[in-house]
Design an enzyme around this catalytic site. Structure first.
Site, PDB file in Angstrom:
ATOM      1  N   GLY A  11     -11.515 -18.412 -20.309  1.00  0.00           N
ATOM      2  CA  GLY A  11     -12.276 -19.271 -21.357  1.00  0.00           C
ATOM      3  C   GLY A  11     -11.112 -19.467 -22.681  1.00  0.00           C
ATOM      4  N   ARG A  21       2.911 -22.271 -29.090  1.00  0.00           N
ATOM      5  CA  ARG A  21       3.928 -22.850 -29.843  1.00  0.00           C
ATOM      6  C   ARG A  21       4.886 -21.465 -30.148  1.00  0.00           C
ATOM      7  NH1 ARG A  21       4.370 -22.449 -35.386  1.00  0.00           N
ATOM      8  NH2 ARG A  21       5.467 -24.054 -36.434  1.00  0.00           N
ATOM      9  N   ARG A  72     -10.585 -21.447 -14.527  1.00  0.00           N
ATOM     10  CA  ARG A  72     -11.047 -19.969 -13.929  1.00  0.00           C
ATOM     11  C   ARG A  72     -10.680 -20.212 -12.183  1.00  0.00           C
ATOM     12  NH1 ARG A  72     -13.505 -17.074 -17.905  1.00  0.00           N
ATOM     13  NH2 ARG A  72     -15.143 -18.054 -19.115  1.00  0.00           N
ATOM     14  N   SER A  73      -9.772 -19.733 -11.648  1.00  0.00           N
ATOM     15  CA  SER A  73      -9.463 -19.864 -10.611  1.00  0.00           C
ATOM     16  C   SER A  73      -9.866 -19.061  -9.298  1.00  0.00           C
ATOM     17  CB  SER A  73      -7.933 -20.128 -10.416  1.00  0.00           C
ATOM     18  OG  SER A  73      -7.481 -19.927  -8.929  1.00  0.00           O
ATOM     19  N   ASP A 103      -9.832 -10.743 -20.031  1.00  0.00           N
ATOM     20  CA  ASP A 103      -9.895  -9.689 -19.296  1.00  0.00           C
ATOM     21  C   ASP A 103      -9.584 -10.183 -17.740  1.00  0.00           C
ATOM     22  OD1 ASP A 103     -12.369 -10.775 -19.008  1.00  0.00           O
ATOM     23  OD2 ASP A 103     -13.229  -8.747 -18.765  1.00  0.00           O
ATOM     24  N   THR A 126      -9.015 -14.448 -26.455  1.00  0.00           N
ATOM     25  CA  THR A 126     -10.444 -14.496 -25.992  1.00  0.00           C
ATOM     26  C   THR A 126     -11.192 -14.310 -27.314  1.00  0.00           C
ATOM     27  OG1 THR A 126     -12.534 -13.410 -24.999  1.00  0.00           O
ATOM     28  CG2 THR A 126     -10.583 -12.301 -25.287  1.00  0.00           C
ATOM     29  N   ASP A 128     -14.061 -12.919 -27.255  1.00  0.00           N
ATOM     30  CA  ASP A 128     -15.125 -11.895 -27.302  1.00  0.00           C
ATOM     31  C   ASP A 128     -14.583 -10.475 -28.059  1.00  0.00           C
ATOM     32  OD1 ASP A 128     -16.521 -13.679 -25.580  1.00  0.00           O
ATOM     33  OD2 ASP A 128     -15.714 -12.840 -23.765  1.00  0.00           O
ATOM     34  N   ASP A 130     -12.776  -8.256 -26.549  1.00  0.00           N
ATOM     35  CA  ASP A 130     -13.347  -7.069 -25.906  1.00  0.00           C
ATOM     36  C   ASP A 130     -12.083  -6.251 -24.966  1.00  0.00           C
ATOM     37  OD1 ASP A 130     -12.803  -9.134 -24.354  1.00  0.00           O
ATOM     38  OD2 ASP A 130     -14.689  -9.114 -22.943  1.00  0.00           O
ATOM     39  N   ARG A 172     -19.740 -12.365 -23.694  1.00  0.00           N
ATOM     40  CA  ARG A 172     -19.959 -11.957 -22.468  1.00  0.00           C
ATOM     41  C   ARG A 172     -20.922 -10.532 -22.274  1.00  0.00           C
ATOM     42  NH1 ARG A 172     -17.223 -13.821 -17.966  1.00  0.00           N
ATOM     43  NH2 ARG A 172     -15.517 -14.710 -19.434  1.00  0.00           N
ATOM     44  N   ILE A 256     -20.212 -24.032 -28.766  1.00  0.00           N
ATOM     45  CA  ILE A 256     -19.523 -24.308 -30.301  1.00  0.00           C
ATOM     46  C   ILE A 256     -18.664 -23.085 -30.609  1.00  0.00           C
ATOM     47  CG2 ILE A 256     -21.536 -23.371 -31.447  1.00  0.00           C
ATOM     48  CD1 ILE A 256     -21.251 -25.668 -33.306  1.00  0.00           C
ATOM     49  N   GLN A 257     -18.975 -22.053 -30.478  1.00  0.00           N
ATOM     50  CA  GLN A 257     -18.096 -20.794 -30.796  1.00  0.00           C
ATOM     51  C   GLN A 257     -16.756 -20.830 -29.977  1.00  0.00           C
ATOM     52  OE1 GLN A 257     -21.111 -17.200 -30.638  1.00  0.00           O
ATOM     53  NE2 GLN A 257     -21.616 -18.756 -29.130  1.00  0.00           N
TER      54      GLN A 257
END
Ligand code: F6P
Length: 324
Positions: A11, A21, A72-73, A103, A126, A128, A130, A172, A256-257
């Site tokens: 994400g 950069r 995301r693969s 993560d 991320t 999150d 976390d 999450r 939106i976050q």
């Protein structure tokens, strides 16, 4: 070390561009060649690589998203996929990687390093927040500010109608965003996965708050909450006749976050971490994530950042109860 690859995966989060950069410019300043790997691990397997110079990263510091794109693969989750990726990296003469992501990204990087001996340094990207090994992740502060802006607006309409709003935020399976938004937005209640809650106590709390103050209430719900998110909680409340007289709405803030221009705090954090990742590679570090702990740069073994659980600040949780 001659040529490094930089990529973003999982994400996206605001500040990833500032991190790209910083890594690119720091590496070029040391005489390294930089290759941008597009679409995370998916592009790594496909050989979707682009040469980067100082100009490739100009005017991106303030932009949300990621110029290298993200994905995301599923293929990379398999040993075969990772072998393909390693072969493509070797073909392109890439000696080491700067991995920017959450993560899943850092888990993937750990496997790539262990299975194929590719040097990787991670940057925590991320919303999150976390990841163990850093007080803050790149994008968390921007996501919080975005969510807070929405909560403030919801507060206006909630107040005008004396309504109860259940506002669901991302994170999450963690409650870092919810907790900080709860404090910052003056929520009457915060529901996070780290804290077991039952419907009865939620009902009691809301009813007593609304009876005592006969006004609006905002409950911030983390998407990973035990009870299954804001819509589920609303259903559970609706089954109780005591809630017939409480006009309730749900607002799921969603993606939106993840967007928008990074805050100053995220730009500075991303710039520091992006540059530090390259410095760590130059110093011979490998299989670590650069993080920020008590405002100092810190390296943590990559495995720990996703395998160890980062605790939420329980004092903050107490504070929401005390201040509501
Ligand atoms: O990890 C970032 C995050 O935005 C989480 O908060 C959320 O659960 C998830 O990604 C959503 O992922 P996707 O954009 O793939 O639906």
């Amino acid at each position: 070390l001659k040529r490094i690859g930089v990529f973003t995966s999982g994400g996206d989060s605001p500040g990833m561009n500032a991190c790209i950069r910083a890594s690119t410019r720091r590496a070029i300043a040391e005489g390294l060649e930089v290759i941008g790997i597009k679409r995370g691990y998916a592009g790594m397997i496909d050989g979707d690589y682009v040469e980067m110079d100082r100009q490739s990263v100009s005017n991106i510091l303030q932009q949300g998203g990621t110029i290298l794109k993200s994905a995301r693969s599923e293929r990379f989750r398999t040993p075969e996929g990772r072998a393909e990726a390693a072969a493509k990296l070797r073909e392109a003469g890439i000696d080491a990687l700067v991995a920017i992501g959450g993560d899943g990204t850092l888990q993937g990087a750990t496997h790539l390093a262990n299975e194929h001996g590719i040097a990787v340094v991670g940057c925590p990207g991320t919303i999150d927040n976390d990841l163990f090994g850093t007080d803050e992740t790149i994008g968390f502060d921007t996501a919080l500010n975005t969510a807070l802006d929405s909560i403030d607006k919801i507060r206006d309409t909630a107040d005008a109608h004396d309504r109860l709003f259940l506002v669901e935020v991302m994170g999450r399976d963690t409650g870092f965003i919810a907790l900080a938004c709860g404090i910052g937005g003056g929520a009457e209640l915060v529901l996070i996965p780290e804290m077991m809650t039952d419907v009865i106590s939620i009902k009691d709390r809301i009813l007593s708050l609304m009876a005592a103050q006969s006004r609006s209430s905002i409950v911030v719900v983390a998407e990973g909450d035990e009870l299954g998110g804001a819509h589920r909680i609303r259903q559970a409340l609706a089954e109780d006749p005591a809630f017939d007289r409480i006009d309730t709405r749900v607002s799921v803030l969603g993606h939106i976050q993840r967007g928008g221009s990074p805050t100053a705090r995220d730009r500075v954090l991303a710039s520091r971490l992006g540059a530090a990742a390259v410095e760590a590679l130059l110093e011979g570090h490998d299989g670590v994530m650069v993080g920020i702990v008590n405002n100092d740069l810190k390296l943590t073994p990559m495995r720990n950042v996703w395998a160890r659980k980062k605790d939420v600040d329980y004092d903050l949780l107490q504070l929401t109860a005390l201040l509501s």
